[in-house]
Design an enzyme around this catalytic site. Sequence first.
Site: not given
Length: 357
Positions: A89, A130, A173-174, A203, A228, A345
Amino acid sequence: MKASVYDFTLKELSQLLKPSFRAKQLYLWLYAKYKTSFKDMQNNFSKDFIAYLEREFTLRTIEIAHVRKSIDGSKKYLFKSLRDNHTFEAVLLKMKDKKIDEETNAILEGEKYTVCVSCQIGCQVGCTFCFTQKGGFVRNLKASEIIQQALLIKEDNNLPIEKALNIVFMGMGEPLNNLDEVCKAIEIFNTGMQISPKRITISTSGVADKIPILAGKNLGVQLAISLHAVDDKTRSSLMPLNKKYNIECVLNEVRKWPLEQRKRVMFEYLLIKDLNDSLDCAKKLLKLLNGIKSKVNLILFNPHEGSKFERPSLESARMFADFLNSKGLLCTIRESKALDIEAACGQLREKKLSQQI
């Protein structure tokens, strides 16, 4: 399998193509004229050179599979790989509308857009809030697949070639777990699409040992940390990665991040009702970030099917932000975008996969 020409930096193409000035010409065709066929480049390429390009490289390796448009002008894109049919996405966020002089109809200020790109198909981090983690991890995206997200979105929206975009690596993804391809994509965004690194934000969930590696590359990008929570117990329940890289570990690396004058590290803080949205949490956050030149971006949880978490009230978010701002810690509440189009996401991808079963 032929490599996509979008996978190569200008420097790499200059070493591959002879004479080397062909690389700059090719970059102009790709990123300034949006050509998607080598045959469309005949104006200054010989037939032999075009035949060489067709023999050695391919062009587009992804396509738009689905688009959803929000009432606020944002768009959620589902892309499909033409090589393995996996989907991922990206989101186009319309940040500001065009300003027009009512008397002359002259454009005073153009629209401002941000493209939120993915860097992996799925994710290994497994954050419980997520939606992406539901599908598990599939693979890393190539630099070409990252670049093409922005290119295809610009084309689909008829945005002028010279229209500047902000790029945020906040999709699936990271980024620090695909650092080589992400860094290559950033270089191509800059030299190809003319997007300044100052307009690009990476990020991360806090892969602490890779933050200094990113810093050492001197890319000039903005850093955002997905925090968070204000204590390790809560953060570990939200982000299993915290068991390996706890809050103190992450903040120690952030303190070493090279900052330009007037720049700040952004801390993203997802507000979840009755979990981390209290005034006491705000006080602890203020203490945690003491001594770090930072900005806090509050994000109200985006509800999705199957989640146990709830969205907090805007009032509680404002109280949280007002407290931090009153103490000198810059804090903003991110405007919620695309709530009506599965913009969480991984949400659109999971929905389409479910429909195929």
